[in-house]
Scaffold this motif. Structure first.
Motif, mmCIF file in Angstrom:
data_model
loop_
_atom_site.group_PDB
_atom_site.id
_atom_site.type_symbol
_atom_site.label_atom_id
_atom_site.label_comp_id
_atom_site.label_asym_id
_atom_site.label_seq_id
_atom_site.Cartn_x
_atom_site.Cartn_y
_atom_site.Cartn_z
ATOM 1 N N ARG A 180 0.830 -1.208 0.000
ATOM 2 C CA ARG A 180 0.000 0.000 0.000
ATOM 3 C C ARG A 180 0.865 1.259 0.000
ATOM 4 N NH1 ARG A 180 -4.789 0.210 4.261
ATOM 5 N NH2 ARG A 180 -5.393 -1.523 2.909
ATOM 6 N N LYS A 213 2.651 1.583 -3.373
ATOM 7 C CA LYS A 213 1.708 2.013 -4.417
ATOM 8 C C LYS A 213 1.460 3.517 -4.326
ATOM 9 C CE LYS A 213 -2.843 0.816 -6.324
ATOM 10 N NZ LYS A 213 -3.605 2.070 -6.130
ATOM 11 N N LYS A 214 1.346 4.023 -3.103
ATOM 12 C CA LYS A 214 1.134 5.455 -2.905
ATOM 13 C C LYS A 214 2.330 6.259 -3.425
ATOM 14 C CE LYS A 214 -0.190 8.773 0.686
ATOM 15 N NZ LYS A 214 -0.492 8.949 2.138
#
Length: 356
Positions: free
Chosen positions: A97, A100-101
């Motif tokens: 996560r 991905k950010k």
């Protein structure tokens, strides 16, 4: 020395203390040098290695240095662009996560946010090259090694990339020496400086009328940003010419797509062309054992038996003198050509420029 007996590099001594731009003629060992910085040489490539290399005081390792290879198609790991961007950092232990950010933020900064959900095999070569470079940046390795990162990029994208890597320790090998002064340290492995005389253009009657109208002996440059459709245009021209039974040859960006014979001389098929392209010393080598730049030159030489040439980024992987040499050879052999390119200096040598 590689198993073929070819010397990859010899007599190089120095210390790189900040981001560095490495220049040199095709086949002078730039890629070989980069491979020593992350341990690919001698740990992966066979041959004889003599000397000592240290990276940040340590033995070269992929844990320290990340290498972006010359051919982006050889580095794809994922189907989707977003997954390609996060793969190295996730492999290094980062949370998906968070990775991905970071990837989404960097992609927006570089102007490729619209590509994140695309599949990697649908990208242009330049777009894919940008993705692989950003993936390297996101890996957060201490040293970034980039082999010909600017070869397939527009000037706008090169400048955007240089701005992003400004604070990173980056070692780049590239032939687009017009960007060399943007790096604090330079290294030159030797440039073959040859001046090729201008050959007077002799443009004749129209020999093809389709997506483009071509006159005999005319050299047209097709320019545009990454993803603007230059390669697609060449492919459509090839389809039209095939239907019209025109004598043409096409060379796409990946030279290995075209090389099918056992030796360079078998690929080229003409001793004179072999000589004019400076390939005599490679005539008995297997084409797939050559460097990217050498293979690119062979792939172009092999289509010189055709009347009309469709060339996609022909100066990628080539030293600066090849720009003038290519135009010199096209004119000298009386060829008609359409060249898709980001090389602005090459485009200025052509008879006509088409911007997409």
């Amino acid at each position: 020395m590689y198993p073929s007996g070819q010397k990859g590099l010899e007599g190089v001594r120095g210390r790189i203390e900040e981001s560095c731009f490495i220049s040199g003629a095709t086949g002078k060992g730039k890629s070989t040098l980069l491979r020593t910085f992350n341990g690919l040489i001698p740990d992966f490539y066979a041959g004889v290695f003599r000397g000592k290399v240290r990276v940040l005081g340590e033995k070269p390792s992929a844990k320290i240095a990340y290498l972006v290879m010359q051919n982006p198609y050889e580095q794809i790991t994922s189907l989707r662009v977003i997954d390609e961007l996060v793969f190295p950092s996730v492999q290094g232990g980062a949370n998906y996560r968070d990775a991905k950010k970071d990837a989404e933020s960097l992609a927006e900064e570089m102007g490729i946010g619209h590509l994140l959900e695309r599949t990697t095999h649908t990208l242009s070569t330049g777009e894919l090259q940008i993705v692989e470079i950003l993936s390297a940046i996101l890996s957060k390795k201490k040293v970034l090694l980039m082999d010909e990162p600017f070869a397939h990029l527009s000037t706008r994208n090169v400048r955007g990339l240089i701005k992003i890597i400004g604070d990173l320790f980056t070692i780049i090998s590239d032939h687009r020496v017009e960007f060399r002064e943007l790096f604090p340290q330079h290294m030159d492995l030797g440039v073959d400086r040859v001046d090729y005389p201008d050959v007077q253009a002799e443009i004749g009657d129209v020999i093809f009328d389709g997506l483009l109208t071509l006159k005999k002996g005319e050299i047209i440059a097709v320019i545009g940003d990454n993803g603007s459709g230059k390669t697609t245009m060449l492919k459509k021209l090839a389809e039209e010419m095939k239907k019209a039974k025109v004598d043409f040859g096409i060379v796409l960006q990946n030279p290995n797509y075209h090389l099918t014979e056992g030796t360079v001389i078998q690929e080229v098929g003409d001793e004179w062309v072999l000589r004019d392209f400076g390939l005599e010393g490679l005539k008995d080598r297997h084409p797939h054992a050559l460097s990217y730049g050498q293979a690119k030159r062979v792939s172009i030489a092999r289509v010189f038996r055709r009347d009309i040439l469709l060339l996609d980024e022909p100066t990628a992987g080539q030293d600066t003198s090849f720009r003038r040499k290519l135009i010199h050879l096209l004119r000298g052999y009386g060829k008609t050509a359409v060249i898709a390119t980001h090389d602005e200096r090459l485009a200025k040598c052509c008879d006509r420029v088409v911007r997409l």
